[in-house]
Design a protein around this motif. Structure first.
Motif, PDB file in Angstrom:
ATOM      1  N   PHE A  62       0.833  -1.133  -0.062  1.00  0.00           N
ATOM      2  CA  PHE A  62      -0.031  -0.106  -0.095  1.00  0.00           C
ATOM      3  C   PHE A  62       0.966   1.304   0.145  1.00  0.00           C
ATOM      4  N   GLU A  63       0.224   2.445  -0.491  1.00  0.00           N
ATOM      5  CA  GLU A  63       0.868   3.502  -0.351  1.00  0.00           C
ATOM      6  C   GLU A  63       0.030   4.524   0.306  1.00  0.00           C
ATOM      7  N   PHE A  64       0.627   5.338   1.213  1.00  0.00           N
ATOM      8  CA  PHE A  64      -0.069   6.023   2.330  1.00  0.00           C
ATOM      9  C   PHE A  64       0.810   7.254   2.847  1.00  0.00           C
ATOM     10  N   PRO A  65       0.230   8.211   3.251  1.00  0.00           N
ATOM     11  CA  PRO A  65       1.097   9.597   3.552  1.00  0.00           C
ATOM     12  C   PRO A  65       1.947   9.075   4.788  1.00  0.00           C
ATOM     13  N   GLY A  66       3.025   9.443   4.903  1.00  0.00           N
ATOM     14  CA  GLY A  66       3.783   9.312   5.857  1.00  0.00           C
ATOM     15  C   GLY A  66       4.346   7.763   6.121  1.00  0.00           C
ATOM     16  N   LYS A  67       4.396   7.074   4.863  1.00  0.00           N
ATOM     17  CA  LYS A  67       4.988   5.722   4.761  1.00  0.00           C
ATOM     18  C   LYS A  67       6.180   5.552   5.074  1.00  0.00           C
ATOM     19  N   GLY A  68       7.138   6.390   4.564  1.00  0.00           N
ATOM     20  CA  GLY A  68       8.625   6.532   4.876  1.00  0.00           C
ATOM     21  C   GLY A  68       8.970   6.608   6.102  1.00  0.00           C
ATOM     22  N   THR A  69       8.279   7.554   6.793  1.00  0.00           N
ATOM     23  CA  THR A  69       8.492   7.883   8.317  1.00  0.00           C
ATOM     24  C   THR A  69       7.908   6.611   9.185  1.00  0.00           C
ATOM     25  N   PHE A  70       6.940   6.040   8.749  1.00  0.00           N
ATOM     26  CA  PHE A  70       6.332   4.944   9.774  1.00  0.00           C
ATOM     27  C   PHE A  70       7.269   3.757   9.696  1.00  0.00           C
ATOM     28  N   GLY A  71       7.927   3.560   8.466  1.00  0.00           N
ATOM     29  CA  GLY A  71       8.705   2.358   8.280  1.00  0.00           C
ATOM     30  C   GLY A  71       9.993   2.696   9.131  1.00  0.00           C
ATOM     31  N   THR A  72      10.395   3.877   9.159  1.00  0.00           N
ATOM     32  CA  THR A  72      11.805   4.283   9.911  1.00  0.00           C
ATOM     33  C   THR A  72      11.464   4.041  11.361  1.00  0.00           C
ATOM     34  N   LEU A  73      10.077   4.548  11.878  1.00  0.00           N
ATOM     35  CA  LEU A  73       9.794   4.396  13.198  1.00  0.00           C
ATOM     36  C   LEU A  73       9.721   3.167  13.816  1.00  0.00           C
ATOM     37  N   VAL A  74       9.201   2.104  12.858  1.00  0.00           N
ATOM     38  CA  VAL A  74       9.088   0.621  13.069  1.00  0.00           C
ATOM     39  C   VAL A  74      10.503   0.005  13.464  1.00  0.00           C
ATOM     40  N   ILE A  75      11.661   0.285  12.746  1.00  0.00           N
ATOM     41  CA  ILE A  75      13.008  -0.403  12.715  1.00  0.00           C
ATOM     42  C   ILE A  75      13.804   0.567  13.557  1.00  0.00           C
ATOM     43  N   LEU A  76      13.349   1.433  13.911  1.00  0.00           N
ATOM     44  CA  LEU A  76      14.336   2.491  14.862  1.00  0.00           C
ATOM     45  C   LEU A  76      14.894   1.766  15.863  1.00  0.00           C
TER      46      LEU A  76
END
Length: 280
Positions: free
Chosen positions: A100-114
């Motif tokens: 899926f594509e959604f707003p803030g996808k890159g930020t969300f992915g970064t927060l998950v692996i942080l």
């Protein structure tokens, strides 16, 4: 010609030196583990070489040590719950990030692996300070949430890597034939994800069971996990029971992923045979 032979000799010596350094590194890493396992069977209460005899008395003492058994049950329970929750969340997160594509996808992915990028000690101290700031007492629920936080990034990364390799056309074909997105995921995507799901669940279990630094900061008073129990025993004295307990830790953290991998390979081979017979 001479220059070529000279270069070949230098290449062979470079490989030999690399092999020697690698061997020394492996000896440095695994010699203490081997010594711990061997000394756990020593009959003498004073650990050292040469061995005075073969004995299982230290394992028998572990079975009668209620504190050790309680810590073992606590670690197993936390590890199983962590593996189950992180696997479920990891599958959902990886599916969302890949499909899926959604707003803030890159930020969300970064927060998950942080959490995987921050050292556990720093993360443990930071969350402990936050708990103190909001006047929240440490509890089993917070300890469990901390283990989930630490293991989730690895589950997401493994599942996401497998998800990228699954062609979207399989799901699109099912959707075009009238299947719902949930049915398409359950019948097509999830079976293809099984190897990554099993691998990530075993890794999450191992990370949780073997965790030391975060458990020291987040565990409530009076609660011990296996690693913290070993540390508390080391504060009193260096008993051969610690060698036996360390051997049990090695068997659990290495044995369970190994057995799980063998079972997964067997199931994969069995499935291939069934598919081959069906196609024939």
């Amino acid at each position: 010609m001479i220059a070529g032979q000279h270069g070949d000799k230098e290449g062979r010596w470079a490989w030999r030196l690399t092999g020697l350094i690698t061997l020394c590194v492996y000896i440095f890493m695994f010699a203490p583990i081997v010594a711990t396992v061997v000394l756990s069977f020593n009959a003498s209460m004073f650990g050292g070489f040469p061995l005075t005899g073969f004995s299982l008395q230290w394992y028998a003492k572990l079975l009668s040590n209620e504190q050790v058994l309680t810590a073992f049950r606590t670690s197993m329970w936390i590890a199983f719950v962590t593996a189950a929750v992180t696997t479920l969340l990891g599958i959902i997160t990886a599916y969302a990030l890949v499909r899926f594509e959604f707003p803030g996808k890159g930020t969300f992915g970064t927060l998950v692996i942080l959490p995987a990028l921050v050292p556990e000690t720093i993360l443990g101290v930071g969350l402990l300070v936050l708990i103190k700031a909001v006047d929240q007492p440490r509890s089993m629920a917070l300890l469990l949430l901390g283990h989930i936080l630490l293991a989730l990034p690895y589950v997401v990364l493994i599942t996401q890597a497998r998800m990228v390799g699954i062609r979207r056309t399989y799901e699109e074909a099912a959707l075009s034939l009238g299947a719902s997105r949930l049915s398409s995921f359950r019948e097509i995507t999830l079976p293809l994800l099984i190897p990554a799901v099993v691998a990530s669940a075993l890794l999450a279990f191992t990370i949780s069971f073997d965790n030391t630094s975060a458990s020291l900061f987040w565990r409530p008073a009076g609660v011990e996990t296996m690693p913290t129990q070993i540390l508390s025993m080391l504060k009193i004295s260096i008993s051969p029971e610690i060698n036996a307990l360390g051997t049990v830790m090695i068997l659990v953290t290495v044995g369970i992923p190994l057995v799980g991998g063998l079972i997964l390979q067997s199931l994969t081979r069995l499935r291939k045979r069934v598919d081959a017979k069906g196609n024939a």
